[in-house]
Design an enzyme around this catalytic site. Structure first.
Site, PDB file in Angstrom:
ATOM      1  N   HIS A   5       0.793  -1.235   0.000  1.00 60.66           N
ATOM      2  CA  HIS A   5       0.000   0.000   0.000  1.00 60.66           C
ATOM      3  C   HIS A   5       0.824   1.282   0.000  1.00 60.66           C
ATOM      4  O   HIS A   5       0.272   2.366  -0.129  1.00 60.66           O
ATOM      5  CB  HIS A   5      -0.949   0.002   1.210  1.00 60.66           C
ATOM      6  N   GLY A  21      -7.476  11.219   7.657  1.00 57.86           N
ATOM      7  CA  GLY A  21      -8.166  10.202   6.881  1.00 57.86           C
ATOM      8  C   GLY A  21      -8.174  10.574   5.403  1.00 57.86           C
ATOM      9  O   GLY A  21      -7.933   9.741   4.528  1.00 57.86           O
ATOM     10  N   ARG A  25      -6.475  16.150   2.471  1.00 58.41           N
ATOM     11  CA  ARG A  25      -6.043  16.921   3.655  1.00 58.41           C
ATOM     12  C   ARG A  25      -4.538  16.741   3.842  1.00 58.41           C
ATOM     13  O   ARG A  25      -3.842  17.666   4.259  1.00 58.41           O
ATOM     14  CB  ARG A  25      -6.816  16.495   4.907  1.00 58.41           C
ATOM     15  N   ARG A  44      -3.325   3.850  -4.619  1.00 58.84           N
ATOM     16  CA  ARG A  44      -4.742   3.990  -4.279  1.00 58.84           C
ATOM     17  C   ARG A  44      -5.162   5.444  -4.029  1.00 58.84           C
ATOM     18  O   ARG A  44      -6.181   5.703  -3.360  1.00 58.84           O
ATOM     19  CB  ARG A  44      -5.118   3.147  -3.048  1.00 58.84           C
ATOM     20  N   ARG A  88      -2.855  11.171  14.389  1.00 50.77           N
ATOM     21  CA  ARG A  88      -4.011  11.303  13.498  1.00 50.77           C
ATOM     22  C   ARG A  88      -4.582  12.707  13.625  1.00 50.77           C
ATOM     23  O   ARG A  88      -4.743  13.228  14.737  1.00 50.77           O
ATOM     24  CB  ARG A  88      -5.060  10.244  13.888  1.00 50.77           C
ATOM     25  N   GLY A  90      -7.917  14.274  12.428  1.00 52.28           N
ATOM     26  CA  GLY A  90      -9.165  13.886  11.783  1.00 52.28           C
ATOM     27  C   GLY A  90     -10.326  14.802  12.079  1.00 52.28           C
ATOM     28  O   GLY A  90     -10.208  15.798  12.798  1.00 52.28           O
ATOM     29  N   SER A  91     -11.467  14.438  11.514  1.00 49.94           N
ATOM     30  CA  SER A  91     -12.714  15.150  11.820  1.00 49.94           C
ATOM     31  C   SER A  91     -13.592  14.222  12.653  1.00 49.94           C
ATOM     32  O   SER A  91     -13.403  13.009  12.668  1.00 49.94           O
ATOM     33  CB  SER A  91     -13.425  15.558  10.524  1.00 49.94           C
ATOM     34  N   MET A 180     -13.720   7.377  13.366  1.00 49.09           N
ATOM     35  CA  MET A 180     -13.720   5.990  12.922  1.00 49.09           C
ATOM     36  C   MET A 180     -12.352   5.293  12.934  1.00 49.09           C
ATOM     37  O   MET A 180     -12.223   4.229  12.338  1.00 49.09           O
ATOM     38  CB  MET A 180     -14.324   5.911  11.499  1.00 49.09           C
ATOM     39  N   ASP A 204     -19.097  18.174  12.607  1.00 45.91           N
ATOM     40  CA  ASP A 204     -20.549  18.270  12.716  1.00 45.91           C
ATOM     41  C   ASP A 204     -20.967  17.899  14.136  1.00 45.91           C
ATOM     42  O   ASP A 204     -20.135  17.446  14.918  1.00 45.91           O
ATOM     43  CB  ASP A 204     -21.250  17.391  11.674  1.00 45.91           C
ATOM     44  N   ARG A 217     -13.508  20.673   5.656  1.00 43.18           N
ATOM     45  CA  ARG A 217     -12.884  19.506   6.284  1.00 43.18           C
ATOM     46  C   ARG A 217     -11.504  19.236   5.702  1.00 43.18           C
ATOM     47  O   ARG A 217     -10.606  18.765   6.367  1.00 43.18           O
ATOM     48  CB  ARG A 217     -13.764  18.260   6.084  1.00 43.18           C
TER      49      ARG A 217
HETATM   50  O1  LIG Z   1     -11.810  13.332   8.445  1.00 41.52           O
HETATM   51  P1  LIG Z   1     -11.251  11.970   8.714  1.00 41.52           P
HETATM   52  O2  LIG Z   1      -9.858  12.000   9.216  1.00 41.52           O
HETATM   53  O3  LIG Z   1     -11.400  11.032   7.525  1.00 41.52           O
HETATM   54  O4  LIG Z   1     -12.134  11.357   9.920  1.00 41.52           O
HETATM   55  C1  LIG Z   1     -13.535  11.149   9.932  1.00 41.52           C
HETATM   56  O5  LIG Z   1     -14.179  11.365   8.681  1.00 41.52           O
HETATM   57  C2  LIG Z   1     -14.490  10.096   8.046  1.00 41.52           C
HETATM   58  C3  LIG Z   1     -15.985   9.998   7.899  1.00 41.52           C
HETATM   59  O6  LIG Z   1     -16.492  11.024   7.135  1.00 41.52           O
HETATM   60  C4  LIG Z   1     -13.925   9.028   8.968  1.00 41.52           C
HETATM   61  O7  LIG Z   1     -12.654   8.662   8.515  1.00 41.52           O
HETATM   62  C5  LIG Z   1     -13.924   9.729  10.295  1.00 41.52           C
HETATM   63  O8  LIG Z   1     -13.069   9.197  11.255  1.00 41.52           O
HETATM   64  O1  LIG Z   2     -20.259  12.351  12.776  1.00 45.89           O
HETATM   65  C1  LIG Z   2     -19.126  12.120  12.344  1.00 45.89           C
HETATM   66  C2  LIG Z   2     -18.313  13.140  11.806  1.00 45.89           C
HETATM   67  C3  LIG Z   2     -17.096  12.830  11.351  1.00 45.89           C
HETATM   68  N1  LIG Z   2     -16.702  11.559  11.404  1.00 45.89           N
HETATM   69  C4  LIG Z   2     -17.463  10.574  11.901  1.00 45.89           C
HETATM   70  O2  LIG Z   2     -17.055   9.420  11.918  1.00 45.89           O
HETATM   71  N2  LIG Z   2     -18.672  10.887  12.360  1.00 45.89           N
END
Ligand SMILES: O=P(O)(O)O[C@H]1O[C@H](CO)[C@@H](O)[C@H]1O
Ligand SMILES: O=c1cc[nH]c(=O)[nH]1
Length: 238
Positions: A5, A21, A25, A44, A88, A90-91, A180, A204, A217
């Site tokens: 990968h 993720g 970004r 990928r 990490r 992330g959102s 996630m 959100d 994002r």
């Molecule tokens: O913005 P990222 O880092 O991808 O994180 C969040 O956004 C994704 C879901 O939209 C999932 O990967 C979640 O963990």
């Molecule tokens: O509600 C949310 C927003 C971002 N990422 C998630 O996994 N859930």
């Protein structure tokens, strides 16, 4: 050696890495924060770059969405490329009323709806936890920059669209936000003796229903990016 990968060689990737993720970004961080970024991976569409930040070698790479995806990248980065510090960026969705949209959360621990660790630990419950050195460095840097952060437990869910009552149970237990990946990252790092942290921006709210745009994002969650990079610089000075 390239892995299935990541098409890079040992030495192409720094010991410290930021892991969003979203691969775009990663591109944004490389182009806006790193000095002399070099693209080392496109397999990928998961973009990976290495450059420096304030003179310290740093990489940034997408992980894709969800626990299986980040598990692959964290494993290969740690075991095949010698990465030692993984943050990490992330959102997440807010799960508490006092956690507002665009707030920053540092995940000291991560619960999960996934069964990965129950399988790994033969039915017993491992507690995925952030590395304390990274957490402290990130927290102190956030304070230095005047950024208010929430620190606490998050939920790493296997489902983005979840109709079950799982979210409510975790909210009732004070969980700050839902994303996630963090639980898998913390576990992969712990099993390999590496350091890991998750910093999240609230994209959100599960409480109010407010949401940010995909562009926001990808590009405007700069506070968490700065906190992560400054934490790496602080750690490298130790
Ligand atoms: O913005 P990222 O880092 O991808 O994180 C969040 O956004 C994704 C879901 O939209 C999932 O990967 C979640 O963990
Ligand atoms: O509600 C949310 C927003 C971002 N990422 C998630 O996994 N859930």
């Amino acid at each position: 050696m390239p892995t299935p990968h990541i098409n890079a060689n040992k030495g192409d990737i720094a010991e410290s890495i930021l892991l969003p993720g979203d691969p775009l970004r990663a591109k944004f961080i490389a182009e806006n924060f790193l000095e002399n970024p070099v693209l080392y991976n496109e397999v990928r569409g998961i973009l990976g770059y290495t450059g420096t930040y304030k003179g310290v070698p740093v990489s940034v790479q997408g992980t894709g969405m969800g626990i299986p995806s980040i598990s692959i990248y964290a494993h290969e980065l740690i075991h095949e490329f010698g990465v030692k510090n993984l943050i990490r960026v992330g959102s997440c969705g807010a799960m508490q009323e006092n956690v507002k949209i665009r707030d920053v959360i540092i995940a000291s621990s991560a619960s999960t709806t996934s069964s990965i660790n129950r399988n790994r630990f033969k039915g017993l419950d491992f507690a995925p936890t952030a590395d304390f050195d990274l957490l402290l460095a990130a927290y102190n840097k956030a304070r230095d920059m005047g950024i208010n952060v929430h620190v606490g437990n998050v939920l790493s869910s296997d489902l983005f669209y979840d109709d079950s009552s799982a979210a409510k149970m975790f909210m009732d237990a004070g969980t700050l936000g839902v994303e996630m990946e963090a639980a898998a990252l913390y576990t992969e790092a712990a099993l390999a003796g590496a350091k890991a942290l998750t910093i999240l921006t609230v994209s959100d709210s599960l409480i109010t229903g407010e949401a940010t745009t995909p562009q926001e994002r990808q590009e405007t969650f700069k506070e968490m990016m700065k906190i992560a990079l400054e934490a790496i610089v602080a750690l490298s000075a130790k």
